[in-house]
Design an enzyme around this catalytic site. Structure first.
Site, PDB file in Angstrom:
ATOM      1  CE  LYS A  52      -3.638   2.003   2.780  1.00 42.74           C
ATOM      2  NZ  LYS A  52      -4.643   1.904   3.757  1.00 42.74           N
ATOM      3  CB  SER A  74      -7.693   3.823   2.817  1.00 44.18           C
ATOM      4  OG  SER A  74      -7.114   3.223   3.814  1.00 44.18           O
ATOM      5  CB  SER A  94      -8.355   0.689   5.613  1.00 41.15           C
ATOM      6  OG  SER A  94      -8.983   2.036   5.526  1.00 41.15           O
TER       7      SER A  94
HETATM    8  N1  GLN Z   1     -12.848   4.034   6.105  1.00 41.80           N
HETATM    9  C1  GLN Z   1     -12.493   4.315   7.323  1.00 41.80           C
HETATM   10  C2  GLN Z   1     -12.249   5.948   7.425  1.00 41.80           C
HETATM   11  O1  GLN Z   1     -12.544   6.502   6.415  1.00 41.80           O
HETATM   12  C3  GLN Z   1     -11.253   3.494   7.907  1.00 41.80           C
HETATM   13  C4  GLN Z   1     -10.129   4.031   7.144  1.00 41.80           C
HETATM   14  C5  GLN Z   1      -8.730   3.194   7.755  1.00 41.80           C
HETATM   15  O2  GLN Z   1      -9.053   2.222   8.276  1.00 41.80           O
HETATM   16  N2  GLN Z   1      -7.744   3.654   7.321  1.00 41.80           N
HETATM   17  O3  GLN Z   1     -11.734   6.553   8.503  1.00 41.80           O
END
Ligand code: GLN
Length: 483
Positions: free
Chosen positions: A76, A151, A175
């Site tokens: 990532k 993400s 994420s």
């Molecule tokens: N979707 C969540 C957010 O927007 C989690 C993001 C993540 O786990 N980095 O905060």
């Protein structure tokens, strides 16, 4: 070859059925042909990959290979990679070449893994759909009109489409697990502190945890064996001993107590997802596990609590991008204020700006007592629910997401998007290990099952997941256009 998992490939490499260079070339050519439809890579590291592969072949020839030597992986783009662009999905870091490796990157390098590239992601890991990337949205290999989740959506898409064998991800609220569920891959978020955060670009430091996206629980165990462990460079990394996670994959499920929290099976969960998840739970029951209905009463407070705390941490972490010490720098600033303002205005996208503003307000004199302190207390209540529950059961089972992957551009507003993390974020609030595995399809789109365990009990999660995957073949199914 493309159907094999890490252990299969590792075995074949050692038997010299093919070389690491040959294997790497196959993946690189798949990436060239298939990535344009997905937009899942920000950087393809062809030269590094071929170098890594040469070295891996030599290591195998010398008999000094590890189980991950020659295994193609992707990171990532929030893991710092020395000499390679590390953008975190943001214009702010579009020209940032990291001068050092994240600990996770370094460990995988030392094990001999082959780096194919850096994957697309929501900007600074904020998002549930990958629509918030400076590099454009990633598409879901199961339906190119749909999001892959976020993400870590790029990492999930490249594993699902067989553009790599495995990928790293990071999970602050879901994420890794939500994109894993949306794309039919296995996504592991380890216990907070299990994996070093050194060199991972921070979003919310008390939530962020590095982990893996793979084709199977066994592959996840093999990767976790390498990336887990105490790191003197990360003061929040834990000194808990790291077992060999592959050794307990075949432990019996007899007498394993699995809890089903009622708060995870209600509205807005699609009832058809609940049915698939309950069917999977029955499979585990047939293998000897016992199922127990229970309650985690503070679950409905998960999303507001997560967003208050993570936004405050994000506002603080992202203050460093001022165009001077770090990040995009505007042209011809008039004075220092103009320099800060325009560099940040140009470098950050809308979602990130929104969270910085929210976090700044919530930690200000006006917001601190009413929101931040209160949310910290609720975080403790949520963690306590789990502590109590783990006196009665060994792990908790639920769906990973309330819906399957949605269409790009279909979420009407921010709150609707935030609800994607409804079932995943409480594990981050409590710092617990949590794993999503494929458990079926709904209208041809993948559905994920979530297993959440006691602190540092990844071994149990991987064991249950592996036993399930020996009895079900959902995780082996491929998206048609990428098979
Ligand atoms: N979707 C969540 C957010 O927007 C989690 C993001 C993540 O786990 N980095 O905060």
């Amino acid at each position: 070859m493309l159907l094999k998992t890490i252990s299969g490939i590792s075995h074949a490499l050692k038997k010299k059925e093919f070389s690491c260079v040959e294997l790497t070339k196959i993946y690189l050519s798949r990436i060239k042909t298939l990535n344009p439809a997905l937009n899942a890579f920000i950087t393809i590291t062809e030269e590094t990959a071929l170098n890594d592969a040469h070295q891996a072949d030599q290591r195998i020839a010398l008999g000094s290979a590890t189980p991950l030597t020659g295994i193609p992986i992707a990171h990532k783009d929030m893991f710092c990679t020395q000499g390679i662009k590390t953008s975190c999905g943001s214009k702010m870091l579009d020209n940032f070449i990291s001068p050092y490796d994240a600990t996770v990157v370094q460990k995988l390098k030392e094990a001999g893994a082959v780096l194919l590239g850096k994957t697309n992601m929501d900007e600074f890991s904020m998002g549930s759909s990958n629509e918030h990337s400076f590099y454009g949205p990633v598409r879901n290999p199961w339906n190119l009109e749909a999001v892959p989740g976020g993400s870590s959506g790029g990492s999930a898409a490249v594993v699902a489409a067989r553009l790599t064998l495995a990928a790293t991800g990071a999970d602050a609220g879901g994420s890794i697990r939500q994109p894993a569920a949306f794309t039919n891959v296995t996504g592991l978020k380890p216990t907070y502190g299990r994996v070093s955060r050194y060199g991972m670009i921070a979003f919310a430091s008390s939530f962020d945890q590095g982990g893996t996206l793979t084709r199977s629980a066994e592959d996840a165990a093999m990767l976790l064996n390498v990336i887990a462990g105490m790191d003197p460079k990360d003061s929040t990394s834990s000194n808990q001993p790291v077992p060999d996670f592959t050794q307990t994959l075949n432990a019996t499920l007899k007498k394993v107590r699995i809890g089903l929290p009622k708060e995870f099976f209600t509205d807005p969960l699609d009832p058809k997802i609940a049915d698939l998840v309950l069917t999977a739970a029955q499979t585990l029951e047939k293998m000897g596990a016992t199922l127990h209905d229970l309650s985690l009463p503070h679950t409905p407070l998960t999303i507001p609590t997560y967003h208050i705390l993570s936004s405050v941490e994000c506002a603080s972490n992202l203050a460093r991008y001022d165009g001077i010490r770090f990040g995009h720098c505007c042209e011809h600033p008039k004075d220092i204020d103009d320099w800060y303002e325009r560099s940040r205005a140009e470098g950050f996208g809308l979602e990130v700006k929104h969270r910085i503003l929210m976090g700044t307000y919530l930690s200000s004199k006006e917001g601190y007592e009413d929101f931040y302190i209160k949310a910290q207390k609720v975080r403790r209540l949520i963690a306590n629910d789990y502590i109590e529950t783990f006196k009665k059961v060994d792990l908790i089972l639920s769906p990973t997401t309330p819906t399957t992957a949605f269409k790009i551009g279909s979420k009407p507003n921010r709150v609707a998007m935030y609800l994607s993390d409804l079932l995943t974020a409480s594990a981050n609030l409590a710092g617990l290990p949590s794993l999503s595995i494929p458990c079926g399809f709904l209208d041809n789109m993948p559905v994920g099952l979530l297993l959440t365990g006691k602190p540092f009990d990844e071994a149990r999660l991987l064991n249950v997941a592996h036993q399930y995957q020996r009895n079900a073949d959902w995780h082996r199914r491929l998206p048609k256009e990428f098979s």
